[in-house]
Design an enzyme around this catalytic site. Sequence first.
Site, PDB file in Angstrom:
ATOM      1  N   CYS A 154      -2.677  -1.169   4.115  1.00 21.10           N
ATOM      2  CA  CYS A 154      -2.225   0.225   4.062  1.00 21.10           C
ATOM      3  C   CYS A 154      -2.659   0.922   2.780  1.00 21.10           C
ATOM      4  CB  CYS A 154      -0.696   0.308   4.107  1.00 21.10           C
ATOM      5  SG  CYS A 154       0.101  -0.621   5.393  1.00 21.10           S
ATOM      6  N   HIS A 162       5.583   2.610   5.104  1.00 26.65           N
ATOM      7  CA  HIS A 162       4.938   2.481   6.409  1.00 26.65           C
ATOM      8  C   HIS A 162       5.871   1.676   7.293  1.00 26.65           C
ATOM      9  CE1 HIS A 162       2.346   1.878   9.679  1.00 26.65           C
ATOM     10  NE2 HIS A 162       1.946   0.660   9.379  1.00 26.65           N
ATOM     11  N   GLU A 218      21.522  18.189  12.785  1.00 25.66           N
ATOM     12  CA  GLU A 218      21.951  18.213  11.389  1.00 25.66           C
ATOM     13  C   GLU A 218      21.021  17.396  10.471  1.00 25.66           C
ATOM     14  OE1 GLU A 218      24.175  19.987  10.025  1.00 25.66           O
ATOM     15  OE2 GLU A 218      24.545  19.042   8.074  1.00 25.66           O
TER      16      GLU A 218
HETATM   17 ZN    ZN Z   1       1.014  -0.784  10.470  1.00 28.60          ZN
END
Ligand code: ZN
Length: 228
Positions: free
Chosen positions: A79, A97, A120
């Site tokens: 990532c 993530h 809300e």
């Molecule tokens: Zn992922």
Amino acid sequence: MTTHPDPAVLICDLARSFYDLGWVSGTGGGICIRTGDNVVMAPSGVQKERMQPGEMFTVALDGSIVDRPDDPALRLSECSSLFLKAINLRGAGAVIHSHSLHAVMATLLFDEEFSISHLEMIKGIEGMGYHDRLVVPIIENTARECDLADALEEAILAYPATHAVLVRRHGAYIWGRDAVRAKTQAECYDYLFHAAVEMRRLGMPTTVEGGIDDASVQTAGTGVGGRR
Ligand code: ZN
């Protein structure tokens, strides 16, 4: 939540909470926290709920590795390039993530945008009020996580108000100006993804056009809960 000053400790603490929520199970998902001009990131492919602070990577804002854990088997998060998009393009101080099933199911119910209004919990998203329509862009999944980077950048630039991007059949990237904000917004987004799935299950629309007093859209089973 704890606000431990050491981001590596905080990441481990958050990962345990997120594991219990089903956001980072099966070694999926990830977390990073910015500290100065560096970003501390959880490694790839490990049991996120059992990570130790010494297993974190530190990368510069250009993605180069500044410091790596002693264990040579640990790899930088898949990532990392995606986390850096939110940090460099949106000034995020922390990015989460999530592989939450609520996020995944939400991507199966909407086309290019997730949208919801008049709940809300929308107020928990920075810049949003109860009467606002919350929109989250959805990008298509790729075989490898790092190949999502270009589409994620496009979505971030096209939706300047968003603090999240959904990835179809995969999960979501959610960020905030610091770890507390990223965590609380991730909780609000996840609640709203879950709410939308349940609303659609009941045949209800997730947005209220023309105001909340329109009785025609307050009733379940009105048949207007299809795709946009
Ligand atoms: Zn992922």
